[in-house]
Design a protein around this motif. Structure first.
Motif, PDB file in Angstrom:
ATOM      1  N   ALA A  10      -5.395   5.883   2.696  1.00 42.88           N
ATOM      2  CA  ALA A  10      -5.851   4.326   3.305  1.00 42.88           C
ATOM      3  C   ALA A  10      -4.870   4.158   4.614  1.00 42.88           C
ATOM      4  O   ALA A  10      -4.392   2.974   5.428  1.00 42.88           O
ATOM      5  CB  ALA A  10      -5.041   2.860   2.711  1.00 42.88           C
ATOM      6  N   GLU A  52       0.875  -1.056  -0.129  1.00 40.40           N
ATOM      7  CA  GLU A  52       0.050   0.340  -0.054  1.00 40.40           C
ATOM      8  C   GLU A  52       0.773   1.301   0.096  1.00 40.40           C
ATOM      9  O   GLU A  52       0.773   2.132  -0.742  1.00 40.40           O
ATOM     10  CB  GLU A  52      -1.171   0.256   1.320  1.00 40.40           C
ATOM     11  N   ARG A  53       1.900   0.913   0.623  1.00 40.68           N
ATOM     12  CA  ARG A  53       2.940   2.115   1.007  1.00 40.68           C
ATOM     13  C   ARG A  53       3.491   2.639  -0.688  1.00 40.68           C
ATOM     14  O   ARG A  53       3.884   3.698  -1.128  1.00 40.68           O
ATOM     15  CB  ARG A  53       4.154   2.523   2.262  1.00 40.68           C
ATOM     16  N   ARG A  64       2.555   1.358  -3.508  1.00 48.00           N
ATOM     17  CA  ARG A  64       1.617   2.353  -4.448  1.00 48.00           C
ATOM     18  C   ARG A  64       1.012   3.682  -4.324  1.00 48.00           C
ATOM     19  O   ARG A  64       1.349   4.747  -5.139  1.00 48.00           O
ATOM     20  CB  ARG A  64       0.043   2.022  -4.285  1.00 48.00           C
ATOM     21  N   TRP A  65       0.894   4.341  -2.979  1.00 43.75           N
ATOM     22  CA  TRP A  65       1.140   6.054  -2.917  1.00 43.75           C
ATOM     23  C   TRP A  65       2.708   6.414  -2.910  1.00 43.75           C
ATOM     24  O   TRP A  65       2.426   7.709  -3.631  1.00 43.75           O
ATOM     25  CB  TRP A  65       1.095   5.577  -1.113  1.00 43.75           C
TER      26      TRP A  65
END
Length: 565
Positions: free
Chosen positions: A266, A117-118, A120-121
């Motif tokens: 997120a 997730e990190r 992707r961000w």
């Protein structure tokens, strides 16, 4: 399972090993070769294999004999919805150790879902693309390395490896104008900005990411004066337990206290009081972070800082913040004794526990002052002094000190003496946890409640050099520069830069001053290799001689004429 990664970083082998470990379904555990062996053994207890330089693979402490049933120490996965999962399973990406208040390091279990997730961000918000060149500066034992490596690889960008860490960065910037992204510890950024006109900033630089401690408004203002809006400046915040970062802010200048921003994608943030209730906007409270980026927990046991929330785990950061009117968070400090020194997260209790194991130390307390970690010790026998002079606050000699670079932790170690508390600590804790200034007291000051009164602790005195005065012009030049940078007096020919409280950030300033005063370009690493005034003076003379040797007769005569006039 877990595979130990005994590498310093800055090498292709390290990146290959991390990806290969994931490919095999395991998690990697950085083991910095610069750390004391005792520390490494504690950290590596859960590792089944250990990979070292040259991709050499050896059995780790947790390697099970054939046929033996698997145990928790071998890597059994637990559920971990509320921080109860203390052993890494197949969903674990890496395990990183942080300073622990009880005297032992804490292993943080970070999962692939949070890291993905990190990544992707970061790839989206940092605008990473194939043409980018991202410098890999951080040591593998700190999670910033993941921010530097994995988003760049995912975007098809180039990762510029830097084996020398922070001490080699100025030289890299000078020879690589195509560097586009830097990820810097805030303290390192402050030092670079203090000599902003002496740094060869790459012409293609477009993004600088900061993190680790509070950014100074003055540094942001000076950066904007130099670069305007051409180079983005992003301030990030996040403990290791929240997978690299949890909030971010674009710094454009004009803010008296730069914020840590808003939560990244997120991620949820709440500012709560001591009873777990939300505080009004503008009021101080503890920051709680939720979302997939929250780690599974610590190795070895549950921890009350990991909580179960309605949509997953929540981490109590222990950081005091407030929500501003513009919706951004402002960092106000810690709710406990944890400190940041040059970007490193330090639990003073861990250093104090180590000091109390020294036979000549009866009491000890540790705190941060002006960017230094200061140790206050009370001798076991009244009137004695455990090899630490109370008069100047520094260790007495160079031979028993450990020099270190806070971005690589690559120390130059010397044979320590048994009675020196600094050497004692250096053999047991990582270099960044070794105090650089020392004060001996007859007793620690106490409050009415019998606790150590930290506000009553005296500041350490200025550094004091040795007895042998500088003997040549070059030695006088070096000594004067050291005195200016270190705020020291009476620096002698055989004094050690690091024994006087120097570190790689200050070494950068020394090199800049020598360049300005003598016109010599010395690699920062030279200060680590030639640690005394006399040794560095020889390097200055050699550099000057090398420059003169390539001059033509006409250039030499012109130079002499200018000097004569």
């Amino acid at each position: 399972g877990v595979v130990g990664l005994r590498m310093s970083g800055g090498s292709i082998d390290a990146v290959v090993a991390m990806l290969a470990i994931w490919r095999a379904g395991a998690a990697y555990l950085p083991l910095d070769p610069a750390y004391p062996e005792e520390r490494l053994r504690t950290m590596a207890a859960v590792a089944s294999l250990v990979v070292s330089d040259g991709l050499v693979i050896e059995d780790g402490p947790a390697r099970r004999p054939a046929g033996e049933p698997e145990t928790a120490a071998g890597g059994t996965a637990h559920d971990g919805q509320d921080g109860q999962a203390q052993e890494p399973g197949g969903e674990t990406a890496y395990v990183l150790h942080t300073s622990g208040s009880t005297g032992a390091p804490k292993g943080v279990v970070v999962e692939h879902a949070g890291l993905a997730e990190r990544v992707r961000w970061m790839r989206a918000v940092y605008g990473l693309r194939p043409g980018d060149r991202v410098v890999q500066l951080a040591a593998l034992g700190f999670d910033t390395h993941a921010e530097e490596i994995f988003p760049a690889l995912a975007a098809g960008a180039t990762v510029e490896l830097l084996p020398g860490g922070g001490s080699a960065l100025p030289e890299l910037l000078a020879r690589r104008p195509d560097v586009t992204v830097l990820d810097l510890p805030t303290a390192y950024f402050h030092h670079l900005v203090s000599m902003i006109d002496d740094v060869a900033w790459p012409g293609h630089l477009r993004l600088v990411i900061l993190g680790g401690e509070q950014v100074r408004a003055g540094a942001v203002a000076r950066w904007r004066e130099r670069f305007g809006d051409r180079v983005r400046l992003v301030n990030t915040y996040g403990p290791t337990e929240t997978t690299i970062i949890a909030t971010a802010a674009e710094l454009r200048g004009g803010d008296p206290r730069p914020p840590i921003g808003r939560p990244v994608r997120a991620t949820t943030v709440k500012v709560l009081d001591a009873y777990g209730s939300p505080v009004p906007p503008g009021a101080p409270g503890e920051l709680h972070v939720g979302g997939p980026g929250v780690a599974r927990g610590y190795l070895g046991g549950p921890d009350p800082r990991f909580l179960s929330g309605p949509v997953g785990r929540v981490f109590r950061t222990g950081d005091r913040v407030r929500l501003r009117r513009d919706g951004q968070l402002e960092f106000l400090g810690r709710l406990d004794d944890q400190v940041k020194v040059r970007g490193f997260r330090i639990e003073p209790g861990e250093v104090e526990q180590c000091l109390l194991g020294h036979p000549d130390v009866r009491e000890a307390t540790v705190l941060a002052r002006d960017g230094d970690l200061v140790a206050y010790v009370v001798p076991a026998t009244k009137g004695s002094s455990p090899a630490v002079p109370a008069t100047n606050g520094f260790l007495p000699a160079a031979h028993d000190r450990t020099a270190y670079d806070p971005t690589t932790h690559d120390p130059t170690t010397h044979d320590p003496t048994a009675h020196d508390p600094a050497a004692y600590v250096a053999r047991r804790l990582p270099p960044y946890l070794v105090p650089t200034r020392w004060v001996v007291l007859d007793a620690l000051p106490l409050t009415r409640n019998g606790k150590v009164d930290r506000r009553a602790l005296p500041p350490p005195g200025p550094a004091v050099g040795g007895d042998v005065q500088p003997r040549t012009d070059a030695e006088e030049l070096v000594a004067d520069v050291w005195a200016e940078v270190l705020g020291a007096g009476g620096i002698g020919a055989f004094d050690d830069f690091f024994a006087l409280g120097g570190h790689s950030l200050l070494a950068i300033r020394v090199a800049a001053r020598l360049r300005a005063l003598a016109g010599v370009d010395l690699p920062i690493r030279t200060l680590f290799d030639r640690r005394t005034v006399a040794e560095l003076a020889v390097a200055v003379e050699e550099a000057l001689a090398a420059e003169v040797a390539v001059l033509s007769d006409e250039q030499a005569r012109s130079l002499l004429d200018r000097e004569g006039s």
